[in-house]
Design a protein around this motif. Structure first.
Motif, PDB file in Angstrom:
ATOM      1  N   LYS A  17      44.330  40.345  44.959  1.00 57.54           N
ATOM      2  CA  LYS A  17      43.165  41.188  45.232  1.00 57.54           C
ATOM      3  C   LYS A  17      43.612  42.527  45.791  1.00 57.54           C
ATOM      4  CE  LYS A  17      39.981  38.088  44.336  1.00 57.54           C
ATOM      5  NZ  LYS A  17      39.001  38.259  43.289  1.00 57.54           N
ATOM      6  N   ARG A  18      42.839  43.578  45.501  1.00 58.16           N
ATOM      7  CA  ARG A  18      43.079  44.915  46.058  1.00 58.16           C
ATOM      8  C   ARG A  18      42.133  45.124  47.238  1.00 58.16           C
ATOM      9  NH1 ARG A  18      41.398  48.793  41.870  1.00 58.16           N
ATOM     10  NH2 ARG A  18      40.020  47.086  41.357  1.00 58.16           N
ATOM     11  N   LEU A  19      42.681  45.472  48.366  1.00 56.51           N
ATOM     12  CA  LEU A  19      41.869  45.725  49.559  1.00 56.51           C
ATOM     13  C   LEU A  19      41.416  47.171  49.609  1.00 56.51           C
ATOM     14  CD1 LEU A  19      43.693  43.968  52.517  1.00 56.51           C
ATOM     15  CD2 LEU A  19      42.049  43.045  50.919  1.00 56.51           C
ATOM     16  N   ALA A  73      47.155  45.094  43.500  1.00 64.44           N
ATOM     17  CA  ALA A  73      46.601  43.823  43.978  1.00 64.44           C
ATOM     18  C   ALA A  73      47.728  42.945  44.508  1.00 64.44           C
ATOM     19  CB  ALA A  73      45.876  43.113  42.846  1.00 64.44           C
ATOM     20  N   ASN A  98      37.668  43.338  49.544  1.00 63.56           N
ATOM     21  CA  ASN A  98      38.429  43.660  48.329  1.00 63.56           C
ATOM     22  C   ASN A  98      37.575  44.391  47.314  1.00 63.56           C
ATOM     23  OD1 ASN A  98      37.541  41.834  46.042  1.00 63.56           O
ATOM     24  ND2 ASN A  98      37.862  40.322  47.636  1.00 63.56           N
ATOM     25  N   ASP A 100      37.865  43.843  43.944  1.00 66.02           N
ATOM     26  CA  ASP A 100      37.800  43.106  42.700  1.00 66.02           C
ATOM     27  C   ASP A 100      36.530  42.264  42.605  1.00 66.02           C
ATOM     28  OD1 ASP A 100      40.387  44.023  41.874  1.00 66.02           O
ATOM     29  OD2 ASP A 100      41.202  42.695  43.409  1.00 66.02           O
TER      30      ASP A 100
END
Length: 103
Positions: A17-19, A73, A98, A100
């Motif tokens: 996941k991208r924060l 991610a 996140n 996503d």
């Protein structure tokens, strides 16, 4: 008393996941404060990349939010505690946000 050794809180996600933001709040004990910390990320839980470094005291007065610039991610995120006051500092709240979609 200020202590200068490191410990961390690790979050392992089931998918990368991208924060974009985190929320933190220190323990309710006023003498146990985190004073300096770094948010780090990894995909193998061994080699970590620094995403955010702060000299902000995490106390129990309110949840503090921090924007995170993270284009990649990752599956592991850790809050690396670099300096704290007292003998047993900790967190009352640790939330990651996140970018996503939920799958």
């Amino acid at each position: 008393i200020y202590v200068y050794f490191s410990y961390f809180f690790l979050v392992a996600l089931c998918r990368n996941k991208r924060l974009y933001k985190i929320g933190l709040k220190g323990r309710k004990v006023s003498s146990e404060k985190i004073k300096r910390w770094t948010l780090q990320a990894s995909n193998d839980s061994v080699d970590f990349t620094d995403l955010l470094s702060q000299n902000t005291v995490l106390d129990n007065s309110a949840i503090q939010f921090y924007d995170v610039t993270c284009l990649e991610a990752f599956s592991y995120y850790r809050l690396n505690i670099l300096e704290f006051e007292g003998s047993a500092p900790g967190l009352n709240y640790f939330q990651i946000y996140n970018l996503d979609p939920i799958a």
